[in-house]
Write a protein that holds these residues in place. Sequence first.
Motif, PDB file in Angstrom:
ATOM      1  N   LYS A 163       8.123  26.725  21.821  1.00 19.06           N
ATOM      2  CA  LYS A 163       8.376  26.821  23.245  1.00 19.06           C
ATOM      3  C   LYS A 163       7.273  27.542  24.012  1.00 19.06           C
ATOM      4  N   ARG A 164       6.454  28.313  23.326  1.00 12.51           N
ATOM      5  CA  ARG A 164       5.345  28.967  24.034  1.00 12.51           C
ATOM      6  C   ARG A 164       4.287  27.937  24.401  1.00 12.51           C
ATOM      7  N   GLY A 165       3.501  28.258  25.443  1.00 15.23           N
ATOM      8  CA  GLY A 165       2.381  27.381  25.761  1.00 15.23           C
ATOM      9  C   GLY A 165       1.326  27.466  24.673  1.00 15.23           C
ATOM     10  N   TYR A 166       0.750  26.395  24.219  1.00 19.70           N
ATOM     11  CA  TYR A 166       1.032  25.011  24.549  1.00 19.70           C
ATOM     12  C   TYR A 166       1.010  24.263  23.241  1.00 19.70           C
ATOM     13  N   PRO A 167       2.183  23.899  22.708  1.00 18.10           N
ATOM     14  CA  PRO A 167       2.226  23.388  21.334  1.00 18.10           C
ATOM     15  C   PRO A 167       1.633  21.993  21.204  1.00 18.10           C
ATOM     16  N   GLY A 168       0.894  21.791  20.139  1.00 21.30           N
ATOM     17  CA  GLY A 168       0.349  20.490  19.806  1.00 21.30           C
ATOM     18  C   GLY A 168      -1.043  20.267  20.374  1.00 21.30           C
ATOM     19  N   PRO A 169      -1.603  19.098  19.976  1.00 24.02           N
ATOM     20  CA  PRO A 169      -1.001  18.186  19.009  1.00 24.02           C
ATOM     21  C   PRO A 169      -0.995  18.796  17.616  1.00 24.02           C
ATOM     22  N   CYS A 170       0.073  18.519  16.890  1.00 25.73           N
ATOM     23  CA  CYS A 170       0.215  19.033  15.534  1.00 25.73           C
ATOM     24  C   CYS A 170       1.210  18.148  14.799  1.00 25.73           C
TER      25      CYS A 170
END
Length: 678
Positions: A163-170
């Motif tokens: 939920k934290r900024g900024y997941p992905g791309p993963c």
Amino acid sequence: MMKNVKTDFDAKGDGKSDDTAAINAAIASGGVIFFPSGTYLVSDRIEWKDAGGTWRNYRSIQGQSKLSTIIKLKDNLPAYGDGTKPRAVVYTASQPTGDAAFDPETGAGNAAFTNSIYDVTIDTGVGNPGAIGIDYLANNFGAMRDVEVRSGDGAGVAGISMKRGYPGPCLLSGVTVHGFDYGIDIAQSVNSVTLEHIALDSQHQAGLRNSHNIVEIRDLQSVNAVPAVRNVSWIGSISIIDATLSGGSVEVSAIDNVEGVLFARNIASSGYASAVSNDGAMVPGAMVEELVSDPIMSQFPSPQKSLRLHVEETPVFHDDDLSHWVDVKAHGAIPGDGKDDTAGIQKAIDEADKNGLTTVYITGGDYHVRDTIRVHGSVRRIIGAHTFIRLTSDHTFTDAASPKPMWRFEDLTGDTVTMERFRLYDTSGLLPGLTAIEIATPRTVVLRDMATDMGCIASITNTPDAGKLFLENVVGGLELAHPQKVWARQWNFETTATESTNVGGMWWILGYKTEKAKTLKTSAGGWTELLGGMLYANKPIAADVAAFVNDESSVSLTYAEASDAADRFFTQHVRETRGGEMKTMVHEDLMGRGHGRFMPLYVGYEKSPPVEEPGGGGGSSASSGSGGAPADSTDDGGCACTAAGDEGELLPTYALTVIGGALAGWRRRRARSTRQRA
């Protein structure tokens, strides 16, 4: 370099001693930390910081196995006792970037490169209702593989929070979550998350919740009374295929698309009121063959359904006999000395082939090469430890008229060869004489957990006899001038090259991300199926650049566009040529997503792809089916909730998938997008 948390940092792993300080010291040292079998008891957060307390990236946990390596939170800890103040057991972070994207308090940001967790179980213990198993942040090519997260008493906020900024791309692959309010909880409007082979059970609110982001899922197994999947924001997008969702309550649907865009295919549910609810309306039926929540888009008469290309699992090769391994350091390749390591790495490969050995190990650190390295013979695996491969100042990749690769796969004798955990990296600018990897073998090549973000004119190229190619969690362009079968999971086309080219091949893609002006082109009768992706328009894009080009070929596409400013978007989304006539679908034709756009499903093809031949190899023969369905199955139009007709039937352009309130929801979003454009 890989370090041992026991022998190098005195962690006990005996299930009794508190190993928190030892593990955090290991993480602070950077690189890959190996956890031998054992139960590592912790009383506080394991966090991605250096010894000075600064948030850092490029750290990974490598367990011996998911079954035998356990990081366990002590029971009944006050710091984990309040569900309104969640706290993680493992907490990854971004490197400071010096701009507004980075949050020095939480470690949130967009430079969480390489953060990975492999082969381990995280146990949040008993009496810790505020616990999060893993608060996971990774960017570009981070991965979580073969990981279990469990709560000892079922309590907790989330197994995996993103939920934290900024997941992905993963990429999350082979992940199991038991218990918690949410198994996997995803937020933020960027940068997309790809999940495959996921098992969720015993959640209290939802198996997976998506707020705002772009999520693509294949092979989800859920056993829950609550919804297995919830999409709760109008800018959120989920593409999900091949899911088995059981244990449900008759009060809810297995997939609850509260708002946003949903593409669902091959969904089987049991115990629920239905497989899907969309925009507040329940869609009848426990099975979904194919469902699109919003209008299907096309420019020429096309079957109104996705291509359903045949899906193959990524081959996995392990040789646990270390006598079959060759370490490049033993042949003169020394990390960190700034000298040319080409000869040492090549000697290690040649020695492995000479003696019939399988695995070449290039330990962590920085290596430098000046000429092409050739992978050949008996070698089955080239493995690093998130190792950097750079160019020497006197490198030979200077001839623009005759570019050559840094790595070339050729004359292999095994069925497959895998290269994983590397970053091929250079900051010299554009190098017109350099390509990163050339596939010059009919054998299958697997590239996993690696980046080719150099200044090369092409990342991955091929020769006419190239065999199958599998990408998992890879940064790089695909400039394949010859037909080739490609299966890509979490492919991040974020390199110097501006165009990836499928010339007569078959490409199946689960999760795709670009930045700036990038084009994916299919030509010469090729087939491209994209299931979920994010086009990140973070810079102004010239009006004549198309995100996708379909030149006398066949495509189906589900994706969304993210934009951080009103003047940053693709004017042209899909440029298609059929029978010599060209048409272009533009920005204004699509549903709004802030300054960006949604593509729920685009179809541009005339006939379904041919059925895969048993044992088919590389080359141009395309294939059909989807991972959860028999290869010889036919599509009879799906359940009553789809707009697709019989195979070969051509429905009107912009055919609507009207399922309950879907059309009304589309009109609301369309109205919002019109206001935003104004």
